[in-house]
Structure formats: structure tokens, C-alpha cells
Design a protein around this motif. Structure first.
Motif, mmCIF file in Angstrom:
data_model
loop_
_atom_site.group_PDB
_atom_site.id
_atom_site.type_symbol
_atom_site.label_atom_id
_atom_site.label_comp_id
_atom_site.label_asym_id
_atom_site.label_seq_id
_atom_site.Cartn_x
_atom_site.Cartn_y
_atom_site.Cartn_z
ATOM 1 N N ASN A 194 -20.686 45.624 46.130
ATOM 2 C CA ASN A 194 -20.910 47.065 46.087
ATOM 3 C C ASN A 194 -19.850 47.771 45.247
ATOM 4 O O ASN A 194 -20.156 48.688 44.470
ATOM 5 C CB ASN A 194 -20.921 47.644 47.503
ATOM 6 C CG ASN A 194 -22.115 47.171 48.315
ATOM 7 O OD1 ASN A 194 -23.133 46.757 47.771
ATOM 8 N ND2 ASN A 194 -21.989 47.226 49.640
ATOM 9 N N VAL A 195 -18.598 47.350 45.402
ATOM 10 C CA VAL A 195 -17.514 47.955 44.615
ATOM 11 C C VAL A 195 -17.676 47.614 43.132
ATOM 12 O O VAL A 195 -17.429 48.451 42.257
ATOM 13 C CB VAL A 195 -16.144 47.480 45.136
ATOM 14 C CG1 VAL A 195 -15.013 48.014 44.250
ATOM 15 C CG2 VAL A 195 -15.924 47.941 46.573
ATOM 16 N N ALA A 196 -18.100 46.389 42.837
ATOM 17 C CA ALA A 196 -18.305 45.971 41.448
ATOM 18 C C ALA A 196 -19.352 46.839 40.754
ATOM 19 O O ALA A 196 -19.220 47.178 39.577
ATOM 20 C CB ALA A 196 -18.713 44.500 41.397
ATOM 21 N N LEU A 197 -20.402 47.212 41.487
ATOM 22 C CA LEU A 197 -21.432 48.086 40.919
ATOM 23 C C LEU A 197 -20.854 49.457 40.578
ATOM 24 O O LEU A 197 -21.164 50.038 39.532
ATOM 25 C CB LEU A 197 -22.594 48.229 41.903
ATOM 26 C CG LEU A 197 -23.435 46.979 42.155
ATOM 27 C CD1 LEU A 197 -24.438 47.236 43.278
ATOM 28 C CD2 LEU A 197 -24.157 46.540 40.894
ATOM 29 N N LYS A 198 -20.000 49.978 41.460
ATOM 30 C CA LYS A 198 -19.364 51.275 41.202
ATOM 31 C C LYS A 198 -18.454 51.200 39.980
ATOM 32 O O LYS A 198 -18.449 52.089 39.125
ATOM 33 C CB LYS A 198 -18.566 51.723 42.423
ATOM 34 C CG LYS A 198 -19.416 52.023 43.654
ATOM 35 C CD LYS A 198 -18.533 52.458 44.812
ATOM 36 C CE LYS A 198 -19.362 52.771 46.054
ATOM 37 N NZ LYS A 198 -18.513 53.209 47.183
ATOM 38 N N ILE A 199 -17.667 50.134 39.913
ATOM 39 C CA ILE A 199 -16.731 49.983 38.793
ATOM 40 C C ILE A 199 -17.484 49.896 37.470
ATOM 41 O O ILE A 199 -17.095 50.509 36.476
ATOM 42 C CB ILE A 199 -15.842 48.745 39.007
ATOM 43 C CG1 ILE A 199 -14.844 48.996 40.144
ATOM 44 C CG2 ILE A 199 -15.095 48.381 37.728
ATOM 45 C CD1 ILE A 199 -13.996 47.787 40.498
#
Length: 296
Positions: A194-199
Motif C-alpha cells: 500500500n505504501v509503495a503505491l502511494k510512493i
């Protein structure tokens, strides 16, 4: 697609010949053919469990449409619970690996050493990272470049997120990704995904695109080079007689995919409904007519 095998309760074994369950292509995309055995009784239950498992497989192998690029990054930790350098390094490595697996071009090495800071000195720590990163880039011959991503592990106590984002976004101009320490201790792949998608979105990538946009099937929009704007004005609460209204304009900038958007915000006169700074021109004696405003 067919899933072969159910649990044979009488013989207590998986009998691939005892049942075959067909899953239509529309029920699960991006999977070609899979044979799947589940210890479960009943065809419908088998189908539901198998679909869930295959959907998880499909999600784990999907990548972004376009991966962004992160060459210069570092991590700043404000959590007392994660003071161990090995722990924060492991967290960063897991996050970087997840970003790479999803398609983001991410440097394995941080620009500055991963460090911890006192949560009571947030502003000083952020300014220090900014100044040190600029000096480091200058020493590398990367004049004009700046830190592309600052990973921030938030303090254990709530209430500092707004301050951190304000400093990074409006004062230092640093792209930041904040993470709660409680979410990091588990090293959950789902959380890192999920964090990778935001980044990826923050560093210029695109996570998904409408299939109709790619295939040029959106009426009117796909026919000709098009840009669609959205605009609105937000006013102060009733009873407040002073203070500016806030105007905002947004539009997509990647026709025909219509996925990337850019926005501008401007303050204007109190309770003025018409956007005053939408477009205007000025005349310069040397440069001539200069186009200014939120649309130019």
C-alpha cells in the motif's frame, strides 16, 4: 479456466478426479491456468476459497502502469520504539524491495545515512536533512538536484503529522512518505504494498489507467486532444467577516490516459465566488505580454 481437486472426506485425500470446477475468465483476470487443491468440502466453498487465493496471487504479481524514479532518498525516524538502526534499515530495505517489485525505479542505497531524531525537534531535524542532502548532492556534482523522497517514521505519539507535512510540502519542497511505527513493526507485505503505491504516484508514476482510455473508447474525450478542468471556491464559515476565500483548479495532463492531474490553489477576496486569478495578462516593456494566472 478449471480448478481441479477437492477434499475427499471419506478417503481423507485430495482426489483430482472427484470434481472439476470451472471459473469463467470474467471472474478472475490476469491468470491463465491454475490447478488448485483445497482441503475443503463442497464445490461452492472450494470455488470461493480458490478465487480468493488466486486473486491474492494475481494482486501480488501486478505492477504499476508506469513506475516512477527515486534516485536520491533517505529515512528519518522519530519513533523511540524503532531506535535500533538494524530495525529501521530492515524496514527501509523491505519498502524499497516492494517498490522495485511493483515497477518503481528505486535506488537501493540512501543518499544520507538512515537516522533517528528527537520528536520534540521535528522542524530542526527536517531542515537538517534538507540542508545535508543539498550539500551531499552538491559534492556529488548534482547541482540543482534535491532529495526526491524522504521516508519518515512518525513519533509514537499522535499529533505531529500535520506539522511534518506542512514543513516538507510548503517550506522545504520535499516529497515525503510518513509511516506509523505500529504498522511497521509487523513488516506486513500488504502494508508495504500500500505504501509503495502511494510512493509511486508521488514520484511521478501511474498505478492504474482506465482500459477505455488506453483503447480510445471514451466518448468525446478520446476523439480529440482534450483537457478537462475542475474548479471550485471554498469560503469561510458563515459569520466570519474577514479572511480570504480559497480557489482551486485541477486538470489532467496526460491525454489520452487522463490519469495524471495537476492542481493549483490561490487565495482571493473574502466570499468572492468568481475565481479572480484564473487567467490574466501583464505587459512587460522588454518581454511583451506575459500570461499569468492558474491557467496559462
Amino acid at each position: 479456466m478449471e480448478l481441479a481437486g477437492i477434499w475427499d472426506c471419506q478417503n481423507r485425500r485430495c482426489n483430482a478426479r472427484s470434481a472439476r470446477i470451472r471459473i469463467h475468465p470474467g471472474e478472475l483476470q490476469a491468470i491463465s491456468a491454475v490447478e488448485f487443491c483445497v482441503i475443503q468440502k463442497g464445490k461452492q466453498m472450494l470455488k470461493e476459497v480458490a478465487l480468493t487465493a488466486l486473486a491474492s496471487i494475481a494482486k501480488s504479481t501486478k505492477k504499476m502502469v508506469n513506475g516512477g524514479t527515486v534516485q536520491f532518498w533517505t529515512c528519518l525516524n522519530f519513533s523511540y520504539k524503532l531506535r535500533n538502526v538494524e530495525t529501521t534499515t530492515t524496514i527501509c530495505n523491505e519498502l524499497v524491495n516492494m517498490c522495485v517489485s511493483k515497477g518503481t525505479q528505486f535506488s537501493a542505497n540512501s543518499l544520507l545515512l538512515i537516522r533517528s531524531a528527537n520528536p520534540s525537534q521535528i522542524e530542526e531535524a527536517l531542515i537538517g536533512v534538507h540542508d545535508q542532502s543539498m550539500a551531499r548532492l552538491a559534492s556529488m556534482g548534482q547541482n540543482g538536484k534535491q532529495l526526491q523522497l524522504l521516508i519518515i517514521i512518525l513519533p509514537d505519539q499522535f499529533g505531529s503529522y500535520g506539522k511534518i507535512k506542512r514543513i516538507c510540502d510548503t517550506e522545504l519542497g520535499i516529497v515525503s512518505q510518513c509511516c506509523k511505527p505500529a504498522n511497521l513493526t509487523r513488516l506486513s507485505k500488504q502494508y508495504f504494498e500500500n505504501v509503495a503505491l502511494k510512493i509511486n504516484v508521488k514520484v511521478g508514476g501511474r498505478n492504474n489507467v482506465l482500459s477505455d482510455a488506453i483503447q480510445r473508447r471514451i466518448p468525446l474525450v478520446s476523439d480529440l486532444s482534450t483537457i478537462i478542468f475542475g474548479a471550485d471556491v471554498t469560503h469561510r464559515q458563515p459569520g466570519e467577516d474577514s479572511g480570504p476565500s480559497i480557489a482551486a483548479v485541477v486538470a489532467f495532463v496526460d491525454w489520452p490516459e487522463i490519469t495524471k492531474y495537476r492542481g493549483l490553489v490561490s487565495a482571493q477576496h473574502h466570499r468572492e465566488e468568481i475565481i479572480q486569478d484564473l487567467y490574466r495578462t501583464t505587459v512587460d516593456p522588454q518581454r511583451g505580454v506575459i500570461h499569468r494566472g492558474m491557467i496559462r
